[in-house]
Design an enzyme around this catalytic site. Sequence first.
Site, PDB file in Angstrom:
ATOM      1  CG  HIS A 189     -74.144 -54.415 -32.657  1.00 34.90           C
ATOM      2  ND1 HIS A 189     -73.249 -53.369 -32.492  1.00 34.90           N
ATOM      3  CD2 HIS A 189     -75.262 -53.877 -33.227  1.00 34.90           C
ATOM      4  CE1 HIS A 189     -73.800 -52.260 -32.947  1.00 34.90           C
ATOM      5  NE2 HIS A 189     -75.013 -52.529 -33.391  1.00 34.90           N
ATOM      6  CB  CYS A 190     -77.739 -54.350 -28.063  1.00 38.90           C
ATOM      7  SG  CYS A 190     -79.465 -54.069 -27.605  1.00 38.90           S
ATOM      8  N   GLY A 191     -78.959 -53.765 -31.305  1.00 41.45           N
ATOM      9  CA  GLY A 191     -79.523 -52.705 -32.132  1.00 41.45           C
ATOM     10  C   GLY A 191     -80.348 -51.712 -31.337  1.00 41.45           C
ATOM     11  CG  ASN A 194     -76.573 -47.073 -32.827  1.00 35.48           C
ATOM     12  OD1 ASN A 194     -76.203 -47.905 -33.656  1.00 35.48           O
ATOM     13  ND2 ASN A 194     -76.385 -45.780 -32.990  1.00 35.48           N
ATOM     14  CG  ASN A 195     -72.416 -49.241 -27.483  1.00 31.22           C
ATOM     15  OD1 ASN A 195     -71.434 -49.503 -28.176  1.00 31.22           O
ATOM     16  ND2 ASN A 195     -72.304 -48.751 -26.255  1.00 31.22           N
TER      17      ASN A 195
END
Length: 392
Positions: A189-191, A194-195
């Site tokens: 999950h890549c902050g 946001n996805n």
Amino acid sequence: MEVPWLLLVHGSVSALVVVSFLCGQWPIFEGTFIQSINHFLTFGAYHYLLRFVQSVCGTGARDLVLGVEGYCCDRPNPILQVFYVAIIGVTYFIIVQTSFQYIPGYYVSGLHRYLSVVAVSVGAILFVLTSFSDPGTVTAENVSQYVSSYPYDNIIFVEKECSTCKITRPARAKHCRICDKCVARFDHHCGWMNNCIGEKNIRYFVAFLVWHFLICLYGALILGFILAGEIKERKIIYILTVYYGIDNSFSGLFPHVAQWLLAVHNTQILLSVFLAILALLLGGFCAYHAHLCLTNTTTNETFKWQDYIMWMKKENEAKADAATLRSSIGSANSDAQKAPPSKWRTFFMRSRTPSMEPVVRNNIYDRGMITNLCEVVVPLSERKAFSRMKSD
């Protein structure tokens, strides 16, 4: 003459902090001071901050900080997306305001004014594609196709039901606690986006990394050529050697040229150093994810394999210790009935301790670099055969 050294120290410390924060958990830094700095920045400093806030402002303030942490880290939010847009926008605005006046220059063509706009625009498009595209959500309608497409290896992936979605979790999938959905071929999950990064948008994510690495490298080189052109056009070397009698050598000219650059073009120097550090970090990320793509592995699977190998090594060590103990007990019983061997024979006798079995990482999804790369560019769920697949 102290200014260049202060800039060098500041840049070195900044680079150390950034590298430690972003890369401190990489296996190559295990057991080093980089890992220690990363642990302090990611855990120790925050722990001390909570204790300080609680001691000064009370438990309510501490709970408020924890609530902000929960919003930022445990729920979808656009904070890092806004931060990314701000970094790109502000950096490009400063470059336009301070450096476009030197384009065209001695070494830089006027074409780079327009190339920079194209480069930033392509980066923004890749950012939007990665952030807002479907990562490969597993639903009750497509779970059977995903189960057929990704076989279980029965090592790090076994057939079981997702306790949250109440559907069979396909191999290589994972339920993201932040997005609250199962994602096929889950990477992480890549902050910043946001996805989740999964089967359908890993191609955009890798392209985003590669493109931004090239943008930062391109910007640092262009700024360097601008500075070199200014030195050439203003004849700084000629003036220093002819009028001031400075020795025409690197050690003699460097302090004076650096001092002139810091006095006249300090903004371009800071920007080029900033972009060079970002290019270095992004280059590391690009190399890591390129390796994952070429071996058909994900970040999630990398951690799973690390845990599995560590567990197997401990189990093999336990088996070897048990075998050694049995061998020692058996030899002790037999020695009690025999005459003691000579000292020379005992000295040269080889150990009969059985060697531990090597732990093999058997990645059944690795089908060769070309096929692996094709699977990233064209995901299995976007191929015609996917709709015809059914679970057994």
